[in-house]
Design a protein around this motif. Structure first.
Motif, PDB file in Angstrom:
ATOM      1  N   ASP A  78      35.150  41.158  73.683  1.00  0.00           N
ATOM      2  CA  ASP A  78      36.586  41.047  73.922  1.00  0.00           C
ATOM      3  C   ASP A  78      36.900  41.259  75.402  1.00  0.00           C
ATOM      4  O   ASP A  78      37.705  40.526  75.993  1.00  0.00           O
ATOM      5  CB  ASP A  78      37.330  42.066  73.057  1.00  0.00           C
ATOM      6  CG  ASP A  78      38.827  42.048  73.286  1.00  0.00           C
ATOM      7  OD1 ASP A  78      39.510  41.185  72.704  1.00  0.00           O
ATOM      8  OD2 ASP A  78      39.322  42.892  74.072  1.00  0.00           O
TER       9      ASP A  78
ATOM     10  N   ARG B 140      45.829  41.520  70.460  1.00  0.00           N
ATOM     11  CA  ARG B 140      45.417  42.618  71.347  1.00  0.00           C
ATOM     12  C   ARG B 140      45.910  42.410  72.779  1.00  0.00           C
ATOM     13  O   ARG B 140      46.126  43.389  73.502  1.00  0.00           O
ATOM     14  CB  ARG B 140      43.897  42.755  71.345  1.00  0.00           C
ATOM     15  CG  ARG B 140      43.326  43.446  70.109  1.00  0.00           C
ATOM     16  CD  ARG B 140      41.803  43.399  70.098  1.00  0.00           C
ATOM     17  NE  ARG B 140      41.211  43.947  71.300  1.00  0.00           N
ATOM     18  CZ  ARG B 140      40.933  45.249  71.506  1.00  0.00           C
ATOM     19  NH1 ARG B 140      41.232  46.128  70.557  1.00  0.00           N
ATOM     20  NH2 ARG B 140      40.378  45.651  72.626  1.00  0.00           N
TER      21      ARG B 140
ATOM     22  N   ASN C 123      42.771  37.952  66.807  1.00  0.00           N
ATOM     23  CA  ASN C 123      42.540  39.303  67.313  1.00  0.00           C
ATOM     24  C   ASN C 123      42.773  39.366  68.814  1.00  0.00           C
ATOM     25  O   ASN C 123      43.411  40.310  69.314  1.00  0.00           O
ATOM     26  CB  ASN C 123      41.119  39.749  66.968  1.00  0.00           C
ATOM     27  CG  ASN C 123      40.887  41.209  67.280  1.00  0.00           C
ATOM     28  OD1 ASN C 123      41.622  42.085  66.823  1.00  0.00           O
ATOM     29  ND2 ASN C 123      39.856  41.494  68.055  1.00  0.00           N
TER      30      ASN C 123
ATOM     31  N   PHE D 286      40.772  37.796  58.610  1.00  0.00           N
ATOM     32  CA  PHE D 286      41.230  38.779  59.593  1.00  0.00           C
ATOM     33  C   PHE D 286      40.844  40.219  59.273  1.00  0.00           C
ATOM     34  O   PHE D 286      41.365  41.149  59.867  1.00  0.00           O
ATOM     35  CB  PHE D 286      42.750  38.655  59.734  1.00  0.00           C
ATOM     36  CG  PHE D 286      43.207  37.233  59.880  1.00  0.00           C
ATOM     37  CD1 PHE D 286      43.026  36.554  61.071  1.00  0.00           C
ATOM     38  CD2 PHE D 286      43.754  36.544  58.802  1.00  0.00           C
ATOM     39  CE1 PHE D 286      43.399  35.223  61.200  1.00  0.00           C
ATOM     40  CE2 PHE D 286      44.144  35.220  58.917  1.00  0.00           C
ATOM     41  CZ  PHE D 286      43.965  34.556  60.117  1.00  0.00           C
TER      42      PHE D 286
ATOM     43  N   TYR E  70      39.649  34.268  63.378  1.00  0.00           N
ATOM     44  CA  TYR E  70      39.751  35.723  63.574  1.00  0.00           C
ATOM     45  C   TYR E  70      39.735  36.050  65.064  1.00  0.00           C
ATOM     46  O   TYR E  70      40.572  36.824  65.559  1.00  0.00           O
ATOM     47  CB  TYR E  70      38.602  36.463  62.875  1.00  0.00           C
ATOM     48  CG  TYR E  70      38.388  37.841  63.469  1.00  0.00           C
ATOM     49  CD1 TYR E  70      39.252  38.889  63.153  1.00  0.00           C
ATOM     50  CD2 TYR E  70      37.372  38.073  64.416  1.00  0.00           C
ATOM     51  CE1 TYR E  70      39.090  40.140  63.741  1.00  0.00           C
ATOM     52  CE2 TYR E  70      37.209  39.317  64.998  1.00  0.00           C
ATOM     53  CZ  TYR E  70      38.071  40.353  64.655  1.00  0.00           C
ATOM     54  OH  TYR E  70      37.928  41.589  65.250  1.00  0.00           O
ATOM     55  N   HIS E  71      38.777  35.505  65.801  1.00  0.00           N
ATOM     56  CA  HIS E  71      38.673  35.813  67.226  1.00  0.00           C
ATOM     57  C   HIS E  71      39.954  35.428  67.963  1.00  0.00           C
ATOM     58  O   HIS E  71      40.430  36.174  68.830  1.00  0.00           O
ATOM     59  CB  HIS E  71      37.477  35.093  67.835  1.00  0.00           C
ATOM     60  CG  HIS E  71      36.158  35.723  67.516  1.00  0.00           C
ATOM     61  ND1 HIS E  71      35.811  36.979  67.952  1.00  0.00           N
ATOM     62  CD2 HIS E  71      35.090  35.273  66.790  1.00  0.00           C
ATOM     63  CE1 HIS E  71      34.588  37.280  67.531  1.00  0.00           C
ATOM     64  NE2 HIS E  71      34.130  36.258  66.818  1.00  0.00           N
TER      65      HIS E  71
ATOM     66  N   ASN F 146      40.540  46.438  66.072  1.00  0.00           N
ATOM     67  CA  ASN F 146      40.083  45.048  66.057  1.00  0.00           C
ATOM     68  C   ASN F 146      40.259  44.431  64.678  1.00  0.00           C
ATOM     69  O   ASN F 146      39.680  43.381  64.393  1.00  0.00           O
ATOM     70  CB  ASN F 146      38.631  44.959  66.511  1.00  0.00           C
ATOM     71  CG  ASN F 146      38.487  45.116  68.018  1.00  0.00           C
ATOM     72  OD1 ASN F 146      38.690  44.177  68.777  1.00  0.00           O
ATOM     73  ND2 ASN F 146      38.142  46.322  68.458  1.00  0.00           N
ATOM     74  N   SER F 147      41.080  45.075  63.853  1.00  0.00           N
ATOM     75  CA  SER F 147      41.411  44.579  62.511  1.00  0.00           C
ATOM     76  C   SER F 147      42.906  44.272  62.478  1.00  0.00           C
ATOM     77  O   SER F 147      43.719  45.176  62.267  1.00  0.00           O
ATOM     78  CB  SER F 147      41.060  45.624  61.447  1.00  0.00           C
ATOM     79  OG  SER F 147      39.693  45.950  61.473  1.00  0.00           O
ATOM     80  N   PRO F 148      43.293  43.015  62.729  1.00  0.00           N
ATOM     81  CA  PRO F 148      44.711  42.688  62.868  1.00  0.00           C
ATOM     82  C   PRO F 148      45.588  43.148  61.705  1.00  0.00           C
ATOM     83  O   PRO F 148      46.728  43.587  61.921  1.00  0.00           O
ATOM     84  CB  PRO F 148      44.707  41.160  62.990  1.00  0.00           C
ATOM     85  CG  PRO F 148      43.376  40.844  63.584  1.00  0.00           C
ATOM     86  CD  PRO F 148      42.427  41.854  62.990  1.00  0.00           C
TER      87      PRO F 148
END
Length: 219
Positions: free
Chosen positions: A73, A111, A107, A126, A103-104, A143-145
């Protein structure tokens, strides 16, 4: 990383699970956006993933897995997005991805909402808890939306164009409904695009990607 296009709005396009930097080209996703690229409307950046060294590396402790992702990240933020902003003069970028690339994209966008104008997730999932073998750590939470999004207050979230693309046959359909529910609870504007009778695979993503690119307001 591969880069497609000579000018235009910058789009960071993540690969699917354990995917390489050339996967989106090889599977025709870049080809589906050829008109936008040829017209100089978008420039697409395709980085490598490090999923094999992070979430999917069952040979190391979950703490090492999540730290590998945290490093990824930071790399995307500082070595890719910040350099794109510097080189193109744009304040923000769009991020996109299919399956685990969704997901990437989500996230990273949630973030770093000050860096992201558009987020296009295509059949994303997600929740990363299933990769962590029950291990608990703040870096997993953040890191878990689905977990951290309810508490975010950054006003840039409400300025972002968010698209959740899925299908009623998609194996990630429920995951998109859950994220849709969290966004609704926060009154964060977004579009849940549910297509009918399509599988979790490249054909639907090749339809979605140019459609979502068309939502960018080009100067």
């Amino acid at each position: 990383m591969l880069v497609f296009g000579h000018a235009g709005y910058p789009v960071v396009l993540f690969p699917t699970s354990k995917g390489s930097f050339h996967e989106n080209r090889d599977m025709g996703l870049i080809g589906s956006a050829h008109w936008f690229i040829e017209q100089g409307l978008v420039q697409i950046f395709c980085p490598e993933s490090n999923d094999k060294q992070s979430f999917y590396d069952r040979g190391v402790h979950p703490h090492q897995r999540i730290q590998q992702h945290v490093a990824y990240d930071k790399m995307i933020c500082h070595e890719v997005v910040e350099r794109i902003r510097l080189n193109t003069g744009t304040a923000k970028v769009a991020v996109a991805g299919c399956s685990f690339g969704g997901y990437h994209a989500a996230n990273f966008a949630f973030r770093h909402p000050g860096y992201v104008s558009h987020m296009f997730s295509m059949s994303g999932a997600f929740d990363i808890r299933n990769f962590m073998d029950g291990y608990q750590h703040d870096d997993i939470f953040y890191n878990s939306p689905l977990e951290y999004l309810p508490g975010l207050q950054d006003h840039e979230l409400w300025n972002m164009m968010i698209v959740l693309g899925t299908s009623n046959w998609d194996i990630c359909f429920d995951a998109n409904l859950k994220l849709d529910g969290v966004l609704n609870q926060r009154n964060i504007p977004h579009w849940l695009d549910v297509r009918q009778n399509r599988l979790h695979d490249w054909p639907i993503w090749r339809e979605m990607f140019p459609h979502y690119l068309s939502t960018i307001k080009f100067d």
